[in-house]
Design a protein around this motif. Structure first.
Motif, PDB file in Angstrom:
ATOM      1  N   HIS A 277       4.682  16.180   1.457  1.00  0.00           N
ATOM      2  CA  HIS A 277       4.544  14.734   1.305  1.00  0.00           C
ATOM      3  C   HIS A 277       4.954  14.313  -0.104  1.00  0.00           C
ATOM      4  O   HIS A 277       4.633  14.999  -1.069  1.00  0.00           O
ATOM      5  CB  HIS A 277       3.085  14.342   1.565  1.00  0.00           C
ATOM      6  N   PRO A 278       5.646  13.157  -0.235  1.00  0.00           N
ATOM      7  CA  PRO A 278       6.027  12.697  -1.576  1.00  0.00           C
ATOM      8  C   PRO A 278       4.823  12.124  -2.324  1.00  0.00           C
ATOM      9  O   PRO A 278       4.087  11.288  -1.805  1.00  0.00           O
ATOM     10  CB  PRO A 278       7.074  11.616  -1.296  1.00  0.00           C
ATOM     11  N   VAL A 279       4.637  12.591  -3.548  1.00  0.00           N
ATOM     12  CA  VAL A 279       3.495  12.184  -4.366  1.00  0.00           C
ATOM     13  C   VAL A 279       3.915  12.172  -5.834  1.00  0.00           C
ATOM     14  O   VAL A 279       4.688  13.018  -6.271  1.00  0.00           O
ATOM     15  CB  VAL A 279       2.318  13.180  -4.179  1.00  0.00           C
ATOM     16  N   VAL A 280       3.389  11.217  -6.580  1.00  0.00           N
ATOM     17  CA  VAL A 280       3.464  11.272  -8.032  1.00  0.00           C
ATOM     18  C   VAL A 280       2.170  11.933  -8.472  1.00  0.00           C
ATOM     19  O   VAL A 280       1.086  11.502  -8.085  1.00  0.00           O
ATOM     20  CB  VAL A 280       3.592   9.863  -8.650  1.00  0.00           C
ATOM     21  N   ILE A 281       2.288  13.011  -9.220  1.00  0.00           N
ATOM     22  CA  ILE A 281       1.105  13.780  -9.602  1.00  0.00           C
ATOM     23  C   ILE A 281       1.027  13.914 -11.119  1.00  0.00           C
ATOM     24  O   ILE A 281       2.033  14.144 -11.777  1.00  0.00           O
ATOM     25  CB  ILE A 281       1.110  15.173  -8.918  1.00  0.00           C
ATOM     26  N   GLU A 282      -0.165  13.703 -11.627  1.00  0.00           N
ATOM     27  CA  GLU A 282      -0.478  13.983 -13.027  1.00  0.00           C
ATOM     28  C   GLU A 282      -1.665  14.932 -13.031  1.00  0.00           C
ATOM     29  O   GLU A 282      -2.522  14.864 -12.153  1.00  0.00           O
ATOM     30  CB  GLU A 282      -0.857  12.713 -13.785  1.00  0.00           C
TER      31      GLU A 282
ATOM     32  N   VAL B  11      -0.690   9.756  -6.537  1.00  0.00           N
ATOM     33  CA  VAL B  11      -0.258   8.471  -6.003  1.00  0.00           C
ATOM     34  C   VAL B  11       0.689   8.778  -4.852  1.00  0.00           C
ATOM     35  O   VAL B  11       1.755   9.364  -5.056  1.00  0.00           O
ATOM     36  CB  VAL B  11       0.456   7.603  -7.060  1.00  0.00           C
ATOM     37  N   PHE B  12       0.271   8.411  -3.648  1.00  0.00           N
ATOM     38  CA  PHE B  12       1.092   8.629  -2.463  1.00  0.00           C
ATOM     39  C   PHE B  12       2.082   7.483  -2.385  1.00  0.00           C
ATOM     40  O   PHE B  12       1.715   6.338  -2.146  1.00  0.00           O
ATOM     41  CB  PHE B  12       0.211   8.726  -1.221  1.00  0.00           C
ATOM     42  N   THR B  13       3.353   7.797  -2.620  1.00  0.00           N
ATOM     43  CA  THR B  13       4.373   6.770  -2.814  1.00  0.00           C
ATOM     44  C   THR B  13       4.609   5.914  -1.577  1.00  0.00           C
ATOM     45  O   THR B  13       4.961   4.752  -1.715  1.00  0.00           O
ATOM     46  CB  THR B  13       5.695   7.409  -3.267  1.00  0.00           C
ATOM     47  N   GLU B  14       4.415   6.461  -0.395  1.00  0.00           N
ATOM     48  CA  GLU B  14       4.677   5.693   0.825  1.00  0.00           C
ATOM     49  C   GLU B  14       3.605   4.649   1.086  1.00  0.00           C
ATOM     50  O   GLU B  14       3.891   3.562   1.571  1.00  0.00           O
ATOM     51  CB  GLU B  14       4.796   6.624   2.030  1.00  0.00           C
ATOM     52  N   THR B  15       2.351   4.971   0.791  1.00  0.00           N
ATOM     53  CA  THR B  15       1.240   4.080   1.112  1.00  0.00           C
ATOM     54  C   THR B  15       0.635   3.417  -0.116  1.00  0.00           C
ATOM     55  O   THR B  15      -0.242   2.570   0.027  1.00  0.00           O
ATOM     56  CB  THR B  15       0.122   4.858   1.828  1.00  0.00           C
ATOM     57  N   ARG B  16       1.057   3.833  -1.310  1.00  0.00           N
ATOM     58  CA  ARG B  16       0.481   3.343  -2.569  1.00  0.00           C
ATOM     59  C   ARG B  16      -1.009   3.673  -2.678  1.00  0.00           C
ATOM     60  O   ARG B  16      -1.749   3.013  -3.374  1.00  0.00           O
ATOM     61  CB  ARG B  16       0.678   1.837  -2.742  1.00  0.00           C
TER      62      ARG B  16
END
Length: 191
Positions: free
Chosen positions: A12-17, A127-132
Motif C-alpha cells: 500500500h502507498p504510504v508516506v512514513i516518518e 499517512v495513507f495517500t489514497e484515503t488521507r
C-alpha cells in the motif's frame, strides 16, 4: 521451517516518518507525540471511530425508520466529504516521499536509508495517500536487511500496543484493498 503469517498483508502507498524512542516513551502514551501534526491529521480516523460507534444504533434505527436512517447516512456522507477536503488541504505530503509498504494489522515492512537495530523501538507517522488517513503508532524493529546495490535497508517492524481504533482502521483499509484487488482480477478475466 515455514513461516505462517497471522494477518493478511497488502502492499500500500504510504508516506512514513519514523523516530527512535525509548521504552519509557512507549509506556507513557498509546500514541506517539514526537511528530508535529495539524489538528486535522487524525480527523479521518476520529470520524471513523465515531461512525463505528454509531453504526449499531443507525442499523437499529433503520429497521423501524428507514427514511430517518437514509437521512443520517446522507449527513454522514456530507461530513465525510467536508473532512476529506479539510484533510487534503492540511496534509503536507511534500514532507515525505510516498513508498509502497507491506502492511498488516500486526506490522509493516518499509525501506529506509539507515540501518535500524533489531528490537529498536520506533514512533511511526503513517499517512495513507489514497484515503488521507493519518496514524501515529509505536513499533518494534524485528529485522533489518540491506537492499542490493546499497539502496538502503528493508525494515520489518511489529506494531506495539496499538489502540483498538487504529487496528479497526487498518483492518478496514486491508479489507478494502483486498476487495479492490479481487475486483481488478475479475475485471481482467472478463475482458
Amino acid at each position: 521451517m515455514t513461516e505462517r503469517r497471522q494477518y493478511y498483508r497488502i502492499d500500500h502507498p504510504v508516506v512514513i516518518e519514523y523516530q527512535s524512542v525509548a521504552e519509557s516513551q512507549v509506556k507513557q502514551s498509546p500514541r506517539p507525540d514526537q511528530f508535529a501534526v495539524s489538528p486535522y491529521f487524525l480527523l479521518q480516523s476520529q470520524l471513523r471511530d465515531i461512525e463505528a460507534e454509531a453504526s449499531h444504533y443507525l442499523h437499529r434505527l433503520g429497521e423501524d425508520q428507514p427514511a430517518i436512517e437514509a437521512c443520517f447516512n446522507m449527513l454522514n456522507r456530507k461530513i465525510e466529504l467536508i473532512a476529506s477536503t479539510l484533510a487534503a488541504d492540511s496534509f503536507n505530503l511534500e514532507q515525505g516521499q510516498s513508498q509502497f509498504i507491506n502492511l498488516s494489522e500486526g506490522g509493516l515492512n518499509f525501506t529506509c536509508p539507515d540501518a535500524l537495530e533489531p528490537e529498536q523501538l520506533l514512533a511511526l507517522k503513517l499517512v495513507f495517500t489514497e484515503t488521507r488517513l493519518g496514524m501515529l503508532l509505536y513499533a518494534r524493529v524485528r529485522r533489518c536487511q540491506a537492499l542490493p546495490d546499497a539502496a538502503g535497508y528493508e525494515i520489518g517492524a511489529e506494531f506495539l500496543d496499538m489502540p483498538e481504533s487504529c487496528r479497526t482502521q487498518l483492518a478496514r483499509l486491508i479489507l478494502d484493498a483486498q476487495a479492490r484487488k479481487r475486483q481488478q482480477a475479475l475485471d481482467l478475466t472478463n475482458e
